[in-house]
Design a protein around this motif. Structure first.
Motif, PDB file in Angstrom:
ATOM      1  N   ASP A   1       0.823  -1.209   0.000  1.00 25.68           N
ATOM      2  CA  ASP A   1       0.000   0.000   0.000  1.00 25.68           C
ATOM      3  C   ASP A   1       0.856   1.257   0.000  1.00 25.68           C
ATOM      4  OD1 ASP A   1      -2.458  -1.277  -0.023  1.00 25.68           O
ATOM      5  OD2 ASP A   1      -2.541  -1.458   2.161  1.00 25.68           O
ATOM      6  N   LYS A   2       2.137   1.086  -0.360  1.00 26.67           N
ATOM      7  CA  LYS A   2       3.089   2.199  -0.432  1.00 26.67           C
ATOM      8  C   LYS A   2       3.296   2.873   0.929  1.00 26.67           C
ATOM      9  CE  LYS A   2       2.452   3.152  -5.361  1.00 26.67           C
ATOM     10  NZ  LYS A   2       1.733   1.902  -5.617  1.00 26.67           N
ATOM     11  N   LYS A   3       3.227   2.045   1.970  1.00 28.72           N
ATOM     12  CA  LYS A   3       3.531   2.511   3.320  1.00 28.72           C
ATOM     13  C   LYS A   3       4.831   1.832   3.740  1.00 28.72           C
ATOM     14  CE  LYS A   3      -1.409   2.798   4.410  1.00 28.72           C
ATOM     15  NZ  LYS A   3      -2.513   2.223   5.257  1.00 28.72           N
ATOM     16  N   PHE A   4       5.893   2.610   3.851  1.00 27.63           N
ATOM     17  CA  PHE A   4       7.218   2.021   4.000  1.00 27.63           C
ATOM     18  C   PHE A   4       7.858   2.245   5.374  1.00 27.63           C
ATOM     19  CE2 PHE A   4       6.784   3.262  -0.558  1.00 27.63           C
ATOM     20  CZ  PHE A   4       6.674   1.980  -1.071  1.00 27.63           C
ATOM     21  N   LYS A   5       7.189   2.956   6.281  1.00 24.80           N
ATOM     22  CA  LYS A   5       7.815   3.281   7.568  1.00 24.80           C
ATOM     23  C   LYS A   5       8.084   2.036   8.404  1.00 24.80           C
ATOM     24  CE  LYS A   5       6.169   8.039   8.026  1.00 24.80           C
ATOM     25  NZ  LYS A   5       5.415   9.014   8.863  1.00 24.80           N
ATOM     26  N   LEU A   6       7.122   1.118   8.446  1.00 26.25           N
ATOM     27  CA  LEU A   6       7.331  -0.101   9.215  1.00 26.25           C
ATOM     28  C   LEU A   6       8.536  -0.855   8.678  1.00 26.25           C
ATOM     29  CD1 LEU A   6       6.567  -2.226  11.297  1.00 26.25           C
ATOM     30  CD2 LEU A   6       4.917  -3.172   9.655  1.00 26.25           C
ATOM     31  N   GLY A   7       8.636  -0.977   7.363  1.00 24.07           N
ATOM     32  CA  GLY A   7       9.763  -1.684   6.762  1.00 24.07           C
ATOM     33  C   GLY A   7      11.089  -1.036   7.077  1.00 24.07           C
ATOM     34  N   GLU A   8      11.127   0.305   7.082  1.00 25.50           N
ATOM     35  CA  GLU A   8      12.366   1.004   7.398  1.00 25.50           C
ATOM     36  C   GLU A   8      12.829   0.674   8.816  1.00 25.50           C
ATOM     37  OE1 GLU A   8      11.288   5.031   6.746  1.00 25.50           O
ATOM     38  OE2 GLU A   8      11.503   4.933   4.559  1.00 25.50           O
ATOM     39  N   LYS A   9      11.876   0.626   9.749  1.00 22.06           N
ATOM     40  CA  LYS A   9      12.228   0.295  11.136  1.00 22.06           C
ATOM     41  C   LYS A   9      12.658  -1.165  11.252  1.00 22.06           C
ATOM     42  CE  LYS A   9       9.093   3.714  13.143  1.00 22.06           C
ATOM     43  NZ  LYS A   9       7.885   3.933  13.981  1.00 22.06           N
ATOM     44  N   VAL A  10      11.953  -2.044  10.543  1.00 20.55           N
ATOM     45  CA  VAL A  10      12.281  -3.467  10.597  1.00 20.55           C
ATOM     46  C   VAL A  10      13.687  -3.717  10.069  1.00 20.55           C
ATOM     47  CG1 VAL A  10      11.731  -5.732   9.617  1.00 20.55           C
ATOM     48  CG2 VAL A  10       9.893  -4.277  10.486  1.00 20.55           C
ATOM     49  N   VAL A  11      14.035  -3.079   8.956  1.00 26.81           N
ATOM     50  CA  VAL A  11      15.353  -3.273   8.359  1.00 26.81           C
ATOM     51  C   VAL A  11      16.449  -2.836   9.324  1.00 26.81           C
ATOM     52  CG1 VAL A  11      16.893  -2.471   6.536  1.00 26.81           C
ATOM     53  CG2 VAL A  11      14.548  -3.123   5.979  1.00 26.81           C
ATOM     54  N   LYS A  12      16.233  -1.716  10.003  1.00 27.48           N
ATOM     55  CA  LYS A  12      17.242  -1.232  10.950  1.00 27.48           C
ATOM     56  C   LYS A  12      17.411  -2.178  12.129  1.00 27.48           C
ATOM     57  CE  LYS A  12      16.698   3.698   9.925  1.00 27.48           C
ATOM     58  NZ  LYS A  12      16.255   5.024  10.462  1.00 27.48           N
ATOM     59  N   THR A  13      16.305  -2.723  12.608  1.00 24.58           N
ATOM     60  CA  THR A  13      16.408  -3.590  13.785  1.00 24.58           C
ATOM     61  C   THR A  13      17.014  -4.946  13.453  1.00 24.58           C
ATOM     62  OG1 THR A  13      14.122  -4.322  13.432  1.00 24.58           O
ATOM     63  CG2 THR A  13      14.465  -2.494  14.950  1.00 24.58           C
ATOM     64  N   ILE A  14      16.761  -5.433  12.249  1.00 23.63           N
ATOM     65  CA  ILE A  14      17.320  -6.739  11.857  1.00 23.63           C
ATOM     66  C   ILE A  14      18.797  -6.618  11.536  1.00 23.63           C
ATOM     67  CG2 ILE A  14      17.261  -8.509  10.043  1.00 23.63           C
ATOM     68  CD1 ILE A  14      14.265  -8.274  10.024  1.00 23.63           C
ATOM     69  N   GLY A  15      19.195  -5.467  10.998  1.00 23.82           N
ATOM     70  CA  GLY A  15      20.590  -5.289  10.643  1.00 23.82           C
ATOM     71  C   GLY A  15      20.825  -5.624   9.185  1.00 23.82           C
ATOM     72  N   GLU A  16      22.023  -5.369   8.734  1.00 26.29           N
ATOM     73  CA  GLU A  16      22.318  -5.555   7.314  1.00 26.29           C
ATOM     74  C   GLU A  16      22.217  -7.007   6.896  1.00 26.29           C
ATOM     75  OE1 GLU A  16      25.772  -4.484   4.016  1.00 26.29           O
ATOM     76  OE2 GLU A  16      26.102  -4.050   6.140  1.00 26.29           O
ATOM     77  N   TYR A  17      22.745  -7.918   7.694  1.00 25.15           N
ATOM     78  CA  TYR A  17      22.658  -9.346   7.375  1.00 25.15           C
ATOM     79  C   TYR A  17      22.000 -10.085   8.518  1.00 25.15           C
ATOM     80  CZ  TYR A  17      25.514  -8.834   3.209  1.00 25.15           C
ATOM     81  OH  TYR A  17      25.974  -8.491   1.985  1.00 25.15           O
ATOM     82  N   GLY A  18      22.700 -10.195   9.621  1.00 23.48           N
ATOM     83  CA  GLY A  18      22.125 -10.894  10.762  1.00 23.48           C
ATOM     84  C   GLY A  18      21.903 -12.374  10.453  1.00 23.48           C
ATOM     85  N   GLN A  19      21.296 -13.044  11.413  1.00 23.97           N
ATOM     86  CA  GLN A  19      20.933 -14.444  11.231  1.00 23.97           C
ATOM     87  C   GLN A  19      19.486 -14.494  10.736  1.00 23.97           C
ATOM     88  OE1 GLN A  19      23.024 -17.107  11.601  1.00 23.97           O
ATOM     89  NE2 GLN A  19      24.636 -15.579  11.903  1.00 23.97           N
ATOM     90  N   ILE A  20      19.293 -14.709   9.452  1.00 21.29           N
ATOM     91  CA  ILE A  20      17.946 -14.693   8.888  1.00 21.29           C
ATOM     92  C   ILE A  20      17.665 -15.988   8.141  1.00 21.29           C
ATOM     93  CG2 ILE A  20      17.859 -12.169   8.684  1.00 21.29           C
ATOM     94  CD1 ILE A  20      18.454 -12.447   5.721  1.00 21.29           C
ATOM     95  N   SER A  21      16.390 -16.350   8.093  1.00 20.12           N
ATOM     96  CA  SER A  21      15.958 -17.535   7.355  1.00 20.12           C
ATOM     97  C   SER A  21      15.680 -17.164   5.902  1.00 20.12           C
ATOM     98  CB  SER A  21      14.679 -18.088   7.990  1.00 20.12           C
ATOM     99  OG  SER A  21      13.591 -17.174   7.796  1.00 20.12           O
TER     100      SER A  21
END
Length: 503
Positions: free
Chosen positions: A347-367
């Motif tokens: 829906d072109k709402k990107f604020k949540l994603g911006e916060k999520v990306v910062k908290t997860i980090g550039e790589y991190g341990q992701i599935s």
């Protein structure tokens, strides 16, 4: 070390804020389990005994279909997934109708069955069995069948009756025969050469196709089982005819050649068979007696599975309602959080994603699921810019980076491939896009949507000869009038171009 601690603190505060926003949201929840038989995976909150009955019926029907067609009994490459609901209200959130027994869908993660608990069991809907036969035909045969035979054969097996000691194949598909309350069955000629979509039954396509399926069942039933009632045995002629059509012969032009008589004569035989001699064939298929282990799904895992299917049903609000019930900081939370960011980004709402990306980090341990969600998030950001002809190399690189991680970590997860090739296409990188598509094809060569994506993209690039085999599968397999017509139009356009250029 301090940077990692700071990120954890930021994540904790961020999640606490989200919890306040989501408090009070309610979606029906119960204990869900994953059940595994040899060829099926079932996710369900129905009592274990009833799930076992459902899975044993599915395994038995599958064995009946393989036995009838002479196929070897070997496990499938990938289990078909079933979502079986105890609560008809929750089932209705997906189906839109709590009265139906179930439905079958093709998704980017493979075919799925949705069903609800009840006395009808899984066999309460012949439509589910019908679609499963198509699934088996694609998985087990390299042939592309003419549409009338493919649909007729699926109808014939779908009406199987599972008794205690045997299985009867060839009963009446009662869900179709209402078509003959008003109209006569279509003739063999009409099945072999159906009219254009615009003129089928004066534009009433649903009524036309109901009659088409019922009529295809009758012809196929006669060709496969009519000899049991004293009629000529057409099984060898049918097999040779199907091979010829798969090799490129016109299904209408060669019909009389392979069956050795005029179509009108075969039509008379078939109508006589329908009036007096409809025959059911008994198969001695024992009950499925292997154990069916189960494991408990975590709350976040259950939520992700149902939210993911809600998105496949194009119900983002339902998906978000599930995801907001996620247990924060528990296993699976990362996948659910990034899935919410994707829904917001649609829906072109990107604020949540911006916060999520910062908290997860550039790589991190992701599935691979988290990576696929992050790739999708950046792709949506990129696509939002392309509307105004802007471009962000950073968004593009992030979409590619996380797309590659998703594919590497989850090589059988097609949504990861899809995001990656779409990002390449958006930049005009056709060769890398095709390489990713073909890598996905190696994983799932019988996937309808994947064949459509490859066929249309090759056609778009002007590589018509390569596109043809993929588009032909779409025409043969798809139940969507729109998709099938689009593929057929591309094929006919290729033929016209070839004739014009003397190819």
């Amino acid at each position: 070390m301090q940077g990692a601690l700071l990120r954890r603190n930021l994540l904790t505060r961020f999640l606490a804020a989200l919890a306040l926003v989501w408090a009070g949201t309610s979606v029906y929840a119960a204990d869900w389990y994953e059940y595994q038989s040899e060829n099926f995976t079932v996710f369900s909150d129905v009592p274990e005994r009833r799930v076992n009955m459902l899975m044993r019926d599915l395994e038995r029907f599958r064995r009946s279909a393989l036995f009838f067609t002479g196929q070897e009994e070997t496990p499938e490459n990938k289990s078909l997934r079933v979502f079986h609901f105890r609560d008809s209200r929750e089932f209705e959130k997906f189906s839109g109708d709590r009265k139906i027994a179930g439905l079958y869908r093709e998704t980017w993660e493979g075919p799925i069955i949705f069903s609800r608990d009840g006395d009808h069991g899984i066999s309460g809907s012949g439509l589910i069995f019908h679609e499963y036969v198509h699934h088996l035909m694609r998985e087990r045969s390299g042939m592309t069948y003419p549409r009338w035979y493919s649909e007729g054969f699926a109808e014939m097996l779908a009406s199987a009756e599972l008794g205690k000691k045997n299985v009867l194949v060839g009963g009446l598909p009662e869900w179709r025969l209402s078509a003959w309350a008003q109209d006569e069955p279509l003739s063999i000629e009409q099945l072999l050469a159906p009219p254009p979509l615009a003129v089928q039954n004066g534009g009433n396509n649903s009524h036309y196709w109901n009659n088409y399926y019922a009529s295809a069942w009758l012809v196929t039933h006669y060709l496969q089982l009519g000899h049991n009632a004293g009629h000529p045995d057409y099984r060898t002629a049918t097999a040779n005819y199907l091979k010829a059509v798969a090799a490129g012969e016109n299904s209408f032009d060669v019909f009389e050649e392979y069956f050795g008589k005029p179509i009108v004569e075969l039509q008379r035989e078939m109508l006589s068979y329908m009036r007096d001699d409809i025959h059911r064939y008994k198969l001695d298929i024992p009950e499925y007696t292997y154990s069916i282990p189960r494991r408990s799904l975590s709350e976040n895992e259950r939520i992700f599975l149902l939210a993911d299917e809600a998105l496949d049903f194009d119900k983002p609000e339902l998906a978000m309602a599930y995801l907001k019930q996620s247990e924060q900081q528990e296993l699976g939370w990362q996948e659910n959080l990034t899935a919410m960011a994707v829904i917001e980004a649609q829906d072109k709402k990107f604020k949540l994603g911006e916060k999520v990306v910062k908290t997860i980090g550039e790589y991190g341990q992701i599935s691979h699921l988290t990576a696929a969600n992050l790739a999708r998030y950046y792709l949506l950001r990129l696509q939002s810019l392309s509307v105004t002809r802007e471009w962000s190399e950073d968004f593009y690189e992030q979409a590619i980076k996380y797309g590659k991680i998703a594919v590497q970590m989850g090589p059988d997860y097609l949504p990861g491939y899809r995001t990656l090739w779409t990002a390449y296409q958006l930049k005009g990188e056709s060769e890398p896009a095709l390489q990713i598509m073909l890598s996905a094809f190696e994983q799932e060569p019988n996937h309808l949507n994947l064949n459509a994506a490859i066929g249309f993209y090759l056609s778009h690039l002007g590589r018509d000869a390569l596109a043809r085999e993929y588009l032909e599968r779409v025409v043969a397999w798809s139940h969507s009038d729109e998709l099938r017509s689009s593929a057929q139009a591309r094929l006919e356009g290729q033929q016209d171009t070839g004739q014009a250029t003397g190819e």
